[in-house]
Design a protein around this motif. Structure first.
Motif, PDB file in Angstrom:
ATOM      1  N   MET A 167      43.317  40.859  49.270  1.00 23.15           N
ATOM      2  CA  MET A 167      44.657  40.323  49.473  1.00 23.15           C
ATOM      3  C   MET A 167      44.626  38.797  49.555  1.00 23.15           C
ATOM      4  SD  MET A 167      47.371  41.234  52.502  1.00 23.15           S
ATOM      5  CE  MET A 167      46.293  40.566  53.774  1.00 23.15           C
ATOM      6  N   ILE A 168      43.623  38.249  50.238  1.00 21.36           N
ATOM      7  CA  ILE A 168      43.501  36.786  50.323  1.00 21.36           C
ATOM      8  C   ILE A 168      43.238  36.192  48.944  1.00 21.36           C
ATOM      9  CG2 ILE A 168      42.070  34.924  51.263  1.00 21.36           C
ATOM     10  CD1 ILE A 168      41.687  36.632  53.760  1.00 21.36           C
ATOM     11  N   PHE A 169      42.401  36.862  48.152  1.00 24.65           N
ATOM     12  CA  PHE A 169      42.120  36.375  46.799  1.00 24.65           C
ATOM     13  C   PHE A 169      43.379  36.390  45.930  1.00 24.65           C
ATOM     14  CE2 PHE A 169      41.037  37.350  42.384  1.00 24.65           C
ATOM     15  CZ  PHE A 169      40.283  36.234  42.058  1.00 24.65           C
ATOM     16  N   ASP A 170      44.163  37.468  46.009  1.00 23.13           N
ATOM     17  CA  ASP A 170      45.376  37.562  45.196  1.00 23.13           C
ATOM     18  C   ASP A 170      46.404  36.512  45.588  1.00 23.13           C
ATOM     19  OD1 ASP A 170      44.321  39.687  43.806  1.00 23.13           O
ATOM     20  OD2 ASP A 170      45.214  41.204  45.104  1.00 23.13           O
ATOM     21  N   LEU A 171      46.456  36.171  46.872  1.00 24.57           N
ATOM     22  CA  LEU A 171      47.486  35.252  47.338  1.00 24.57           C
ATOM     23  C   LEU A 171      47.104  33.784  47.160  1.00 24.57           C
ATOM     24  CD1 LEU A 171      48.685  37.026  50.617  1.00 24.57           C
ATOM     25  CD2 LEU A 171      49.861  36.934  48.418  1.00 24.57           C
ATOM     26  N   PHE A 172      45.838  33.446  47.373  1.00 28.00           N
ATOM     27  CA  PHE A 172      45.449  32.041  47.461  1.00 28.00           C
ATOM     28  C   PHE A 172      44.629  31.529  46.273  1.00 28.00           C
ATOM     29  CE2 PHE A 172      46.004  33.442  51.886  1.00 28.00           C
ATOM     30  CZ  PHE A 172      46.953  32.528  52.306  1.00 28.00           C
ATOM     31  N   SER A 173      44.130  32.411  45.433  1.00 28.26           N
ATOM     32  CA  SER A 173      43.371  31.930  44.290  1.00 28.26           C
ATOM     33  C   SER A 173      44.309  31.362  43.224  1.00 28.26           C
ATOM     34  CB  SER A 173      42.518  33.050  43.693  1.00 28.26           C
ATOM     35  OG  SER A 173      43.348  34.120  43.275  1.00 28.26           O
ATOM     36  N   HIS A 174      43.801  30.404  42.452  1.00 27.19           N
ATOM     37  CA  HIS A 174      44.617  29.732  41.436  1.00 27.19           C
ATOM     38  C   HIS A 174      44.929  30.694  40.291  1.00 27.19           C
ATOM     39  CE1 HIS A 174      45.886  26.612  38.561  1.00 27.19           C
ATOM     40  NE2 HIS A 174      46.105  25.871  39.635  1.00 27.19           N
ATOM     41  N   LYS A 175      46.067  30.466  39.647  1.00 27.10           N
ATOM     42  CA  LYS A 175      46.481  31.338  38.552  1.00 27.10           C
ATOM     43  C   LYS A 175      45.523  31.252  37.366  1.00 27.10           C
ATOM     44  CE  LYS A 175      49.717  27.890  36.671  1.00 27.10           C
ATOM     45  NZ  LYS A 175      51.115  27.646  36.280  1.00 27.10           N
ATOM     46  N   VAL A 176      44.806  30.145  37.242  1.00 25.67           N
ATOM     47  CA  VAL A 176      43.815  30.027  36.171  1.00 25.67           C
ATOM     48  C   VAL A 176      42.695  31.049  36.356  1.00 25.67           C
ATOM     49  CG1 VAL A 176      42.148  28.486  35.075  1.00 25.67           C
ATOM     50  CG2 VAL A 176      44.366  27.595  35.827  1.00 25.67           C
ATOM     51  N   VAL A 177      42.302  31.263  37.603  1.00 24.83           N
ATOM     52  CA  VAL A 177      41.255  32.246  37.892  1.00 24.83           C
ATOM     53  C   VAL A 177      41.725  33.645  37.504  1.00 24.83           C
ATOM     54  CG1 VAL A 177      39.804  33.228  39.697  1.00 24.83           C
ATOM     55  CG2 VAL A 177      40.371  30.797  39.741  1.00 24.83           C
ATOM     56  N   HIS A 178      42.958  33.983  37.824  1.00 26.07           N
ATOM     57  CA  HIS A 178      43.493  35.287  37.440  1.00 26.07           C
ATOM     58  C   HIS A 178      43.551  35.432  35.915  1.00 26.07           C
ATOM     59  CE1 HIS A 178      44.699  36.691  41.463  1.00 26.07           C
ATOM     60  NE2 HIS A 178      44.996  35.428  41.716  1.00 26.07           N
ATOM     61  N   HIS A 179      43.912  34.355  35.233  1.00 21.69           N
ATOM     62  CA  HIS A 179      43.978  34.419  33.771  1.00 21.69           C
ATOM     63  C   HIS A 179      42.600  34.659  33.163  1.00 21.69           C
ATOM     64  CE1 HIS A 179      45.194  33.448  29.668  1.00 21.69           C
ATOM     65  NE2 HIS A 179      44.153  32.643  29.607  1.00 21.69           N
ATOM     66  N   ILE A 180      41.585  33.985  33.688  1.00 24.43           N
ATOM     67  CA  ILE A 180      40.233  34.170  33.160  1.00 24.43           C
ATOM     68  C   ILE A 180      39.751  35.597  33.396  1.00 24.43           C
ATOM     69  CG2 ILE A 180      37.830  33.452  33.439  1.00 24.43           C
ATOM     70  CD1 ILE A 180      38.826  30.643  34.043  1.00 24.43           C
ATOM     71  N   LEU A 181      40.008  36.137  34.562  1.00 21.53           N
ATOM     72  CA  LEU A 181      39.561  37.504  34.866  1.00 21.53           C
ATOM     73  C   LEU A 181      40.295  38.530  34.023  1.00 21.53           C
ATOM     74  CD1 LEU A 181      39.233  37.338  38.758  1.00 21.53           C
ATOM     75  CD2 LEU A 181      37.417  37.225  37.054  1.00 21.53           C
ATOM     76  N   GLU A 182      41.572  38.288  33.744  1.00 18.59           N
ATOM     77  CA  GLU A 182      42.325  39.221  32.913  1.00 18.59           C
ATOM     78  C   GLU A 182      41.872  39.188  31.453  1.00 18.59           C
ATOM     79  OE1 GLU A 182      46.378  38.190  33.432  1.00 18.59           O
ATOM     80  OE2 GLU A 182      46.517  38.921  35.506  1.00 18.59           O
TER      81      GLU A 182
END
Length: 293
Positions: A167-182
């Protein structure tokens, strides 16, 4: 339940404080009973549910181990700019409704040996150790909860705590990190993937699979692993906290009050580190119907 046992113990101790001269008679005639489990099957199911929740964290750590083992031990680019060659880039953008960022591909590639060692020392070993101590502490917490309602509430609370990091990762990590993982492409350690097989090779593989009496890949291995971990941690709990009863079975060891209200961090990290305890036990198992320990 624990509440009933605590109330009875409080009444007995209060009578002993009011009538100290009759302390022996009060101990002999007033028995608060034992603080025991209401339903052993409910406890077993709750421990199993907890082990299923911590199993995902273990699998994520084992995935890191798997990556370090299978990727080449040399530096390779993890990022590629890949444009389809069947037409010009401008036409490809119009047909696919894509942007420049869609042509950037992320993949798992080689990692230098020094980085693998660093990941093993700083990430893998601490994660495995914390997982082990978290699972051990959670099982101990559930095993020492007697009431059915409290047991269900506690296993729900433990599951919620285990999901805090995500939950902390989903809320506070940068959107760039989510894009790379996706956009990360899957890594294949086997060069001969099913897509690269010829018709003859695929037909031979199909015939070989049909000849198998029992295909172990169809068995739910995660379920089996959760059951094995449940048995292992339950055995560890009884081996550490219980002793053999004179009348058979296992009973709790003598319990002493701690010398401090603070829980030392070393006790969580290392099972062999014991916090300070009072020399006189607060509770000792007694044979039913007698005063003999």
């Amino acid at each position: 339940s624990y509440d009933t046992w605590a109330t009875r113990t409080f009444v007995r101790d209060s009578l002993k404080m009011l009538f100290p001269e009759k302390a022996d008679d009060i101990d002999r005639n007033i028995d608060p009973g034992e603080y025991g489990l209401e339903n052993k099957w409910c406890r077993l199911v709750c421990v199993f549910v907890f082990m299923m929740s911590v199993l995902s964290d273990l699998r994520s750590t084992l995935d890191i181990v798997w990556i370090c083992l299978y990727v080449p031990s040399e530096a390779e680019p993890w990022l590629e700019y890949r444009v389809p060659t069947w037409d010009s880039k401008e036409n490809v953008k119009q047909v696919l409704d894509a942007s420049e960022l869609d042509f950037v591909k992320f993949k798992l590639a080689g990692m230098p040996l020094s980085w693998k060692i660093m990941n093993c020392v700083l990430i893998i070993v601490p994660k495995l150790w914390l997982w082990r101590m978290t699972a051990r502490g959670g099982v101990t917490f559930l095993m020492e909860t007697a009431g059915i309602e409290d047991l269900i509430i506690n296993v729900t609370a433990l599951t919620f705590i285990l999901n805090l990091d995500e939950m902390i990762f989903d809320l506070f990590s940068h959107k760039v990190v989510h894009h790379i993982l996706e956009k990360m492409e899957p890594f294949q350690c086997d060069e001969d993937s099913p897509e690269d097989q010829t018709c003859d090779e695929a037909f031979k593989a199909l015939r070989r699979d049909r000849k198998r009496v029992c295909n172990l890949w169809l068995f739910p291995r995660r379920l089996l692993l959760a059951m094995i971990l449940t048995v292992v941690f339950l055995w560890e709990y009884y081996a550490v906290h219980c002793t053999t009863s004179p009348i058979g079975g296992t009973v709790s060891q003598s319990v002493s009050l701690p010398t401090s209200e603070l829980y030392p961090v070393l006790s969580f990290l290392f099972s062999w580190y014991k916090p300070g305890e009072e020399p006189t036990p607060y509770w000792t198992f007694k044979m039913p119907g007698s005063d003999i320990n």
